[in-house]
Scaffold this motif. Structure first.
Motif, short mmCIF file in Angstrom:
data_model
loop_
_atom_site.label_atom_id
_atom_site.label_comp_id
_atom_site.label_asym_id
_atom_site.label_seq_id
_atom_site.Cartn_x
_atom_site.Cartn_y
_atom_site.Cartn_z
N ALA A 178 0.82 -1.22 0.00
CA ALA A 178 0.00 0.00 0.00
C ALA A 178 0.84 1.27 0.00
N PRO A 179 1.84 1.43 0.87
CA PRO A 179 2.66 2.64 0.81
C PRO A 179 3.45 2.76 -0.50
N GLN A 222 4.07 5.85 -5.40
CA GLN A 222 4.25 5.83 -6.85
C GLN A 222 3.19 6.69 -7.53
N MET A 223 1.95 6.60 -7.07
CA MET A 223 0.88 7.43 -7.63
C MET A 223 1.15 8.91 -7.36
N MET A 224 1.63 9.23 -6.17
CA MET A 224 1.95 10.61 -5.83
C MET A 224 3.05 11.14 -6.75
N ALA A 225 4.08 10.34 -6.98
CA ALA A 225 5.19 10.77 -7.84
C ALA A 225 4.71 10.99 -9.27
N ARG A 226 3.85 10.11 -9.76
CA ARG A 226 3.31 10.28 -11.12
C ARG A 226 2.49 11.56 -11.22
N GLU A 227 1.69 11.82 -10.21
CA GLU A 227 0.86 13.04 -10.20
C GLU A 227 1.73 14.29 -10.18
N ILE A 228 2.74 14.32 -9.34
CA ILE A 228 3.63 15.48 -9.26
C ILE A 228 4.35 15.68 -10.59
N ALA A 229 4.85 14.60 -11.18
CA ALA A 229 5.58 14.71 -12.45
C ALA A 229 4.68 15.25 -13.55
N ARG A 230 3.46 14.72 -13.65
CA ARG A 230 2.51 15.21 -14.66
C ARG A 230 2.21 16.68 -14.48
N ASN A 231 1.89 17.07 -13.25
CA ASN A 231 1.51 18.46 -12.99
C ASN A 231 2.69 19.42 -13.17
N ALA A 232 3.88 19.03 -12.76
CA ALA A 232 5.04 19.90 -12.89
C ALA A 232 5.40 20.10 -14.36
N ALA A 233 5.40 19.02 -15.14
CA ALA A 233 5.73 19.13 -16.56
C ALA A 233 4.66 19.95 -17.29
#
Length: 130
Positions: free
Chosen positions: A30-31, A36-47
């Motif tokens: 679970a963690p 991993q989902m948090m990192a994907r979200e941050i990468a998408r939003n930052a780019a």
């Protein structure tokens, strides 16, 4: 002479050697998935933000909101932006997040692994810049 069974001993050994490690591994998933989902979200939003605003700006506010939403320490997340923000350029966001290797509920986290995710966005070809 009576034959004595060893079922209690086998049951204790099976629980201690097979069941408990398997449960700890399942509880650690679970963690891992959450971060991993948090990192994907941050990468998408930052780019995407860098491609739309045409500048490789500071991503501190974006990361602060994400770690607050996910309940993760700010020190566990690092973001780097690279690329060209001119027309048709590609902007890449790289997010490194520290994930616990093993999680034991009620006791804590042990060890860590760093996981990286990359996301690339293209700046609009027909965008007019000031």
């Amino acid at each position: 002479m009576k034959d004595r069974g060893s079922a209690p001993l086998e049951l204790a050994a099976a629980v201690g050697l097979l069941l408990i490690p398997a449960v700890l591994l399942v509880l650690s998933f679970a963690p891992w998935v959450e971060r991993q989902m948090m990192a994907r979200e941050i990468a998408r939003n930052a780019a995407r933000t860098a491609a739309v605003t045409a500048e490789l700006a500071d991503t501190g506010d974006l990361v602060d909101r994400a770690v607050l939403n996910y309940g993760v320490d700010r020190e566990d997340v690092a973001v780097t932006l690279s690329g060209n923000v001119g027309r048709g350029g590609l902007v890449t966001a790289t997010v490194d997040v520290r994930m616990p290797a093993i999680v034991i509920p009620g006791i804590g986290e042990f060890g860590s692994v760093t996981w990286s995710v990359h996301h690339t966005e293209q700046v609009d070809l027909y965008r007019s810049f000031p």
